[in-house]
Motif scaffolding. Structure first.
Motif, PDB file in Angstrom:
ATOM      1  N   ALA A 257      21.495  -9.916 -10.218  1.00 38.58           N
ATOM      2  CA  ALA A 257      22.912  -9.600 -10.147  1.00 38.58           C
ATOM      3  C   ALA A 257      23.313  -9.363  -8.695  1.00 38.58           C
ATOM      4  O   ALA A 257      22.508  -8.932  -7.881  1.00 38.58           O
ATOM      5  CB  ALA A 257      23.216  -8.359 -10.981  1.00 38.58           C
ATOM      6  N   HIS A 258      24.565  -9.625  -8.394  1.00 40.35           N
ATOM      7  CA  HIS A 258      25.044  -9.428  -7.036  1.00 40.35           C
ATOM      8  C   HIS A 258      25.184  -7.937  -6.748  1.00 40.35           C
ATOM      9  O   HIS A 258      25.855  -7.217  -7.467  1.00 40.35           O
ATOM     10  CB  HIS A 258      26.389 -10.126  -6.843  1.00 40.35           C
ATOM     11  N   VAL A 259      24.503  -7.475  -5.724  1.00 40.07           N
ATOM     12  CA  VAL A 259      24.599  -6.094  -5.278  1.00 40.07           C
ATOM     13  C   VAL A 259      24.929  -6.145  -3.804  1.00 40.07           C
ATOM     14  O   VAL A 259      24.285  -6.843  -3.038  1.00 40.07           O
ATOM     15  CB  VAL A 259      23.277  -5.332  -5.506  1.00 40.07           C
ATOM     16  N   GLU A 260      25.949  -5.402  -3.396  1.00 40.35           N
ATOM     17  CA  GLU A 260      26.347  -5.401  -1.991  1.00 40.35           C
ATOM     18  C   GLU A 260      25.237  -4.813  -1.133  1.00 40.35           C
ATOM     19  O   GLU A 260      24.598  -3.835  -1.509  1.00 40.35           O
ATOM     20  CB  GLU A 260      27.630  -4.578  -1.834  1.00 40.35           C
ATOM     21  N   ARG A 261      25.014  -5.410   0.043  1.00 41.71           N
ATOM     22  CA  ARG A 261      23.949  -4.958   0.938  1.00 41.71           C
ATOM     23  C   ARG A 261      24.356  -3.624   1.576  1.00 41.71           C
ATOM     24  O   ARG A 261      25.399  -3.529   2.217  1.00 41.71           O
ATOM     25  CB  ARG A 261      23.732  -6.030   2.005  1.00 41.71           C
ATOM     26  N   PRO A 262      23.517  -2.586   1.423  1.00 39.98           N
ATOM     27  CA  PRO A 262      23.871  -1.270   1.971  1.00 39.98           C
ATOM     28  C   PRO A 262      23.641  -1.217   3.477  1.00 39.98           C
ATOM     29  O   PRO A 262      22.992  -2.081   4.061  1.00 39.98           O
ATOM     30  CB  PRO A 262      22.919  -0.325   1.231  1.00 39.98           C
ATOM     31  N   SER A 263      24.137  -0.151   4.095  1.00 36.48           N
ATOM     32  CA  SER A 263      23.917   0.066   5.523  1.00 36.48           C
ATOM     33  C   SER A 263      22.449   0.411   5.758  1.00 36.48           C
ATOM     34  O   SER A 263      21.721   0.774   4.825  1.00 36.48           O
ATOM     35  CB  SER A 263      24.805   1.202   6.029  1.00 36.48           C
TER      36      SER A 263
ATOM     37  N   ASN B 224      21.710   4.007   4.660  1.00 35.71           N
ATOM     38  CA  ASN B 224      21.650   4.134   3.208  1.00 35.71           C
ATOM     39  C   ASN B 224      20.363   3.505   2.668  1.00 35.71           C
ATOM     40  O   ASN B 224      19.727   4.059   1.769  1.00 35.71           O
ATOM     41  CB  ASN B 224      22.877   3.478   2.593  1.00 35.71           C
ATOM     42  N   ALA B 225      19.972   2.369   3.232  1.00 36.62           N
ATOM     43  CA  ALA B 225      18.726   1.730   2.808  1.00 36.62           C
ATOM     44  C   ALA B 225      17.530   2.631   3.120  1.00 36.62           C
ATOM     45  O   ALA B 225      16.604   2.754   2.308  1.00 36.62           O
ATOM     46  CB  ALA B 225      18.571   0.377   3.502  1.00 36.62           C
TER      47      ALA B 225
ATOM     48  N   GLY C 299      14.915   4.232   0.572  1.00 34.57           N
ATOM     49  CA  GLY C 299      13.481   4.045   0.776  1.00 34.57           C
ATOM     50  C   GLY C 299      12.735   5.369   0.774  1.00 34.57           C
ATOM     51  O   GLY C 299      11.633   5.467   0.238  1.00 34.57           O
ATOM     52  N   ALA C 300      13.341   6.401   1.365  1.00 33.44           N
ATOM     53  CA  ALA C 300      12.715   7.725   1.379  1.00 33.44           C
ATOM     54  C   ALA C 300      12.574   8.283  -0.029  1.00 33.44           C
ATOM     55  O   ALA C 300      11.681   9.079  -0.296  1.00 33.44           O
ATOM     56  CB  ALA C 300      13.523   8.680   2.247  1.00 33.44           C
ATOM     57  N   LEU C 301      13.444   7.859  -0.916  1.00 37.34           N
ATOM     58  CA  LEU C 301      13.347   8.278  -2.316  1.00 37.34           C
ATOM     59  C   LEU C 301      12.449   7.338  -3.109  1.00 37.34           C
ATOM     60  O   LEU C 301      12.365   7.462  -4.339  1.00 37.34           O
ATOM     61  CB  LEU C 301      14.748   8.313  -2.947  1.00 37.34           C
ATOM     62  N   GLU C 302      11.804   6.399  -2.406  1.00 36.39           N
ATOM     63  CA  GLU C 302      10.919   5.393  -3.003  1.00 36.39           C
ATOM     64  C   GLU C 302      11.675   4.508  -3.980  1.00 36.39           C
ATOM     65  O   GLU C 302      11.148   4.075  -5.007  1.00 36.39           O
ATOM     66  CB  GLU C 302       9.717   6.037  -3.692  1.00 36.39           C
ATOM     67  N   ARG C 303      12.923   4.242  -3.666  1.00 42.64           N
ATOM     68  CA  ARG C 303      13.775   3.379  -4.485  1.00 42.64           C
ATOM     69  C   ARG C 303      14.075   2.101  -3.733  1.00 42.64           C
ATOM     70  O   ARG C 303      13.942   2.026  -2.516  1.00 42.64           O
ATOM     71  CB  ARG C 303      15.100   4.100  -4.827  1.00 42.64           C
TER      72      ARG C 303
ATOM     73  N   ARG D 188      17.973  -2.107  -1.722  1.00 42.69           N
ATOM     74  CA  ARG D 188      19.152  -2.923  -2.040  1.00 42.69           C
ATOM     75  C   ARG D 188      20.028  -2.257  -3.110  1.00 42.69           C
ATOM     76  O   ARG D 188      21.208  -2.076  -2.920  1.00 42.69           O
ATOM     77  CB  ARG D 188      18.713  -4.309  -2.512  1.00 42.69           C
ATOM     78  N   CYS D 189      19.435  -1.913  -4.266  1.00 40.89           N
ATOM     79  CA  CYS D 189      20.247  -1.381  -5.363  1.00 40.89           C
ATOM     80  C   CYS D 189      20.105   0.129  -5.526  1.00 40.89           C
ATOM     81  O   CYS D 189      20.962   0.762  -6.142  1.00 40.89           O
ATOM     82  CB  CYS D 189      19.889  -2.083  -6.672  1.00 40.89           C
ATOM     83  N   GLY D 190      19.019   0.719  -5.021  1.00 39.59           N
ATOM     84  CA  GLY D 190      18.825   2.161  -5.117  1.00 39.59           C
ATOM     85  C   GLY D 190      18.368   2.638  -6.484  1.00 39.59           C
ATOM     86  O   GLY D 190      18.277   3.836  -6.711  1.00 39.59           O
TER      87      GLY D 190
END
Ligand SMILES: [Zn+2]
Length: 126
Positions: free
Chosen positions: A4-10, A13-14, A18-22, A25-27
């Motif tokens: 699915a199309h997900v807007e690219r985060p800053s 935010n990325a 990543g720090a949350l191990e997510r 792109r989509c979180g």
């Protein structure tokens, strides 16, 4: 929702995702499995991550953070309380080891998110 199309985060935010191990792109999807292994693809958005290699960046960032957190604590404790050596080691070593094990996957997530945000995929692209 795979593909699915997900807007690219800053970048910031990325890195937070990543720090949350997510997934940066989509979180929502997981970025790591088995503690430090990158997933091949995000289970939610399908973004490929298996080819990103953070190499020594995650341990380097972990050492940097653990050192800056624990050294002041140890110095203050040593100057204030003058703990016996056995007690000092029984407090400091678990603190350092625990903090390292806690921060290492989060630092790997941050570094993987930085690589993803900079599109620095390396030569092992799927
Ligand atoms: Zn995702």
């Amino acid at each position: 929702m795979i593909g699915a199309h997900v807007e690219r985060p800053s970048m910031l935010n990325a890195m937070f995702r990543g720090a949350l191990e997510r997934c940066p792109r989509c979180g929502q999807g997981h970025l790591l499995h088995h503690y430090l292994k990158m997933v091949d693809r995000c289970s939610v958005c399908g973004e490929p991550y298996g080819h990103y290699r953070t190499d020594d960046a995650a341990p380097w960032l972990t050492i940097l953070l653990v050192g800056h957190i624990t050294i002041p604590i140890i110095l203050v404790c040593e100057m204030s309380f003058q703990l016996p050596l056995w007690l000092a080691f029984s407090i400091y070593l678990p603190l350092i080891a625990g903090l390292t094990l806690f921060l290492l996957p989060r630092c790997k997530g941050v570094m993987a998110a930085v690589l993803w945000a900079m599109e620095a995929e390396g030569s092992e692209k799927i």
